[in-house]
Design an enzyme around this catalytic site. Structure first.
Site, mmCIF file in Angstrom:
data_model
loop_
_atom_site.group_PDB
_atom_site.id
_atom_site.type_symbol
_atom_site.label_atom_id
_atom_site.label_comp_id
_atom_site.label_asym_id
_atom_site.label_seq_id
_atom_site.Cartn_x
_atom_site.Cartn_y
_atom_site.Cartn_z
ATOM 1 N N PRO A 169 0.816 -1.220 0.000
ATOM 2 C CG PRO A 169 0.012 -0.972 2.179
ATOM 3 C CD PRO A 169 0.884 -1.840 1.320
ATOM 4 C CB ILE A 170 4.026 2.303 -0.787
ATOM 5 C CG1 ILE A 170 4.516 1.060 -1.506
ATOM 6 C CG2 ILE A 170 4.179 2.179 0.711
ATOM 7 C CD1 ILE A 170 5.993 0.841 -1.400
ATOM 8 C CG PHE A 216 1.806 7.648 5.863
ATOM 9 C CD1 PHE A 216 1.044 8.297 6.822
ATOM 10 C CD2 PHE A 216 2.951 6.976 6.248
ATOM 11 C CE1 PHE A 216 1.430 8.283 8.150
ATOM 12 C CE2 PHE A 216 3.345 6.965 7.572
ATOM 13 C CZ PHE A 216 2.591 7.617 8.527
ATOM 14 C CB CYS A 217 0.883 7.327 -0.236
ATOM 15 S SG CYS A 217 0.555 7.688 -1.945
ATOM 16 N N PRO A 218 -1.246 4.627 -0.901
ATOM 17 C CG PRO A 218 -2.494 3.342 -2.394
ATOM 18 C CD PRO A 218 -1.277 3.319 -1.581
#
Lengths: 380, 82
Positions: free
Chosen positions: A290-291, B18-20
């Protein structure tokens, strides 16, 4: 017999891992890189193509010319992977065995996942699409432009914001900004996923008179009525629709034991090993981490994979400097009018982007040119 | 809130992101889930406390549970209603 290392993908991640391994291992392993294209693409440059500010022909180079001479390059497309028998089959039917496999096949856009999007929307996430959008923008004489994110996750997370800022500049330069309305849509309740970046971007959008429509998850597009509809029940009319299409992993990975239904490879966040298959690694857009899906992510991940494979081959512990990936990502954020900001972050530290300034913009311009010498080769 | 007894169809561990971001992971999974599926998303991002319930309301989904994990993260449990 030499150990066989197979790298799938000739983008930033695959090219860099292969080059780093060739440098580390000298001739101690046979390294083969399989790429669907004979060209290596500099995808961040597509952002400027719709405005006529970059010729896409300057955004690719021969992949062979970027690879260490020890690497065997095969042009072909992977059709299947059997992680248990350790065999990759290409579309031409040839089978390649491996001792170590690196999955760097990236992401692909799938506008067909949203009804009406392929017919009704433009984007700039392929070279061809960026050209098409350029033609549409050149013909645009004013009206309502909806720019947004049509699916999650997508690569280069800040690009839709950058496009919006550059669009405002482009329309102003053409003298048709007054006759145009820009609406920016985003899936969550702020203009960017990371709060600190949203805090910098939201006032900029306001300053440029761009209306933000948040919590807008694109569900369908009606190309005849020129309407975009969201999962949340919002309806947006448009004259020109620029929507980042949903993305998926490589087709051959969809529902493979190493990946999920969308083809994102299940990856350990620190070692970058594929879950359950310690001889397979994944990096860049390919993973389910999740980056940010961005070239810089692949750039910072590649040394970890190269070091872990080299250490395993040489029967030693990986050098602690490159033993694990900490989630490091770096992205420029173009703000238009020759100004830019920059985002540096990792798994534990959110970015604190400075106010856009000219220095960072010219740094980005320099990076766009220097990429070929610094990144794929492992110089930087 | 007490431990929920709802059967979870899929759990997404978005801690450390933090991203997404955990909310985006949830939306991505809601989009591809079947109506009636229950999704759990684990988040250590303090912003999720505000963002996830707000999206659930806006998108007319159902928040069926919110649990604390070791004081450092939360588990949001969401049912896809339509």
């Amino acid at each position: 017999m030499n150990t066989k290392i197979l790298v799938l993908g000739g983008g930033t991640g695959g090219t860099l891992v292969a080059n780093l391994l060739a440098k580390k291992l000298k001739g101690a392993a046979d390294i083969t890189l399989v790429s669907a294209l004979s060209r290596h693409l500099y995808q961040p440059g597509w952002l400027y193509v719709p405005f006529g500010w970059q010729d896409p022909r300057t955004l690719s180079r021969s992949l062979k010319s970027l690879l260490n001479k020890r690497i065997n390059l095969e042009i072909g497309k992977a059709a299947a992977l059997n992680p248990d028998t350790q065999i990759v089959t290409l579309e031409d039917g040839s089978a390649l065995g491996y001792d170590y496999l690196v999955l760097a096949t990236g992401s692909r856009v799938t506008p067909e996942d949203v009804p009406g999007l392929a017919e009704g929307g433009y984007h700039f996430y392929t070279e061809e699409a960026a050209w098409r959008l350029h033609a549409a923008l050149e013909e645009f004489q004013g009206g309502k432009i909806v720019v947004g994110v049509g699916g999650l996750p997508h690569k280069c997370p800040v690009a839709p914001l950058e496009f919006t800022f550059l669009l405002d500049e482009y329309l102003t330069r053409r003298g048709i900004r007054e006759q145009s309305e820009i609406v920016y849509t985003y899936p969550i309740n702020r203009v960017f996923s990371i709060e600190s970046v949203a805090d910098v971007a939201a006032p900029l959008l306001e300053e440029r008179k761009v209306r933000a429509e948040t919590f807008f998850n694109l569900e369908s597009v009606d190309p005849h009525k020129k309407m975009a509809y969201s999962l949340e029940g919002t309806e947006l009319p448009y004259d020109l629709l620029v929507m980042i299409p949903p993305h998926r992993g490589a087709k051959f990975l969809e529902n493979n034991p190493v990946a999920d239904a969308q083809g994102w490879v299940k990856t350990e966040r620190e070692t970058l090993q594929v879950k359950g298959y310690p001889h397979i690694y994944a990096l860049g857009d390919t993973t389910d981490l999740p980056i940010s899906k961005a070239g810089s992510t692949a750039h910072f991940e590649a040394p970890v994979i190269a070091e872990r494979i080299a250490a395993s081959l040489e029967g030693r512990q990986p050098d602690p400097k490159h033993a694990t990936y900490d989630g490091k990502v770096m992205c420029f954020l173009e703000a238009g009018y020759n100004k830019a900001s920059i985002l540096n972050f990792d798994y534990n530290t959110p970015p604190t982007p400075p106010a856009p300034n000219a220095f960072i913009h010219y740094e980005k311009m320099a990076f766009n040119k220097a990429y070929w010498y610094l990144v794929p080769t492992g110089m930087l | 809130m007490s431990m929920t007894t709802v059967a979870i169809t899929k759990e997404i561990d978005a801690r450390g992101s933090f991203c997404p971001g955990p909310l985006m992971e949830l939306i991505r999974n809601v989009k591809t889930a079947q109506v009636g599926d229950v999704l759990a998303v684990l988040s250590g991002d303090p912003g999720s406390i505000k963002d996830i319930p707000a999206w659930v309301v806006k998108a007319n989904q159902e928040l069926v549970g919110l649990e604390d994990i070791d004081g450092s993260a939360k588990r949001f449990i969401v049912r896809k209603t339509h």
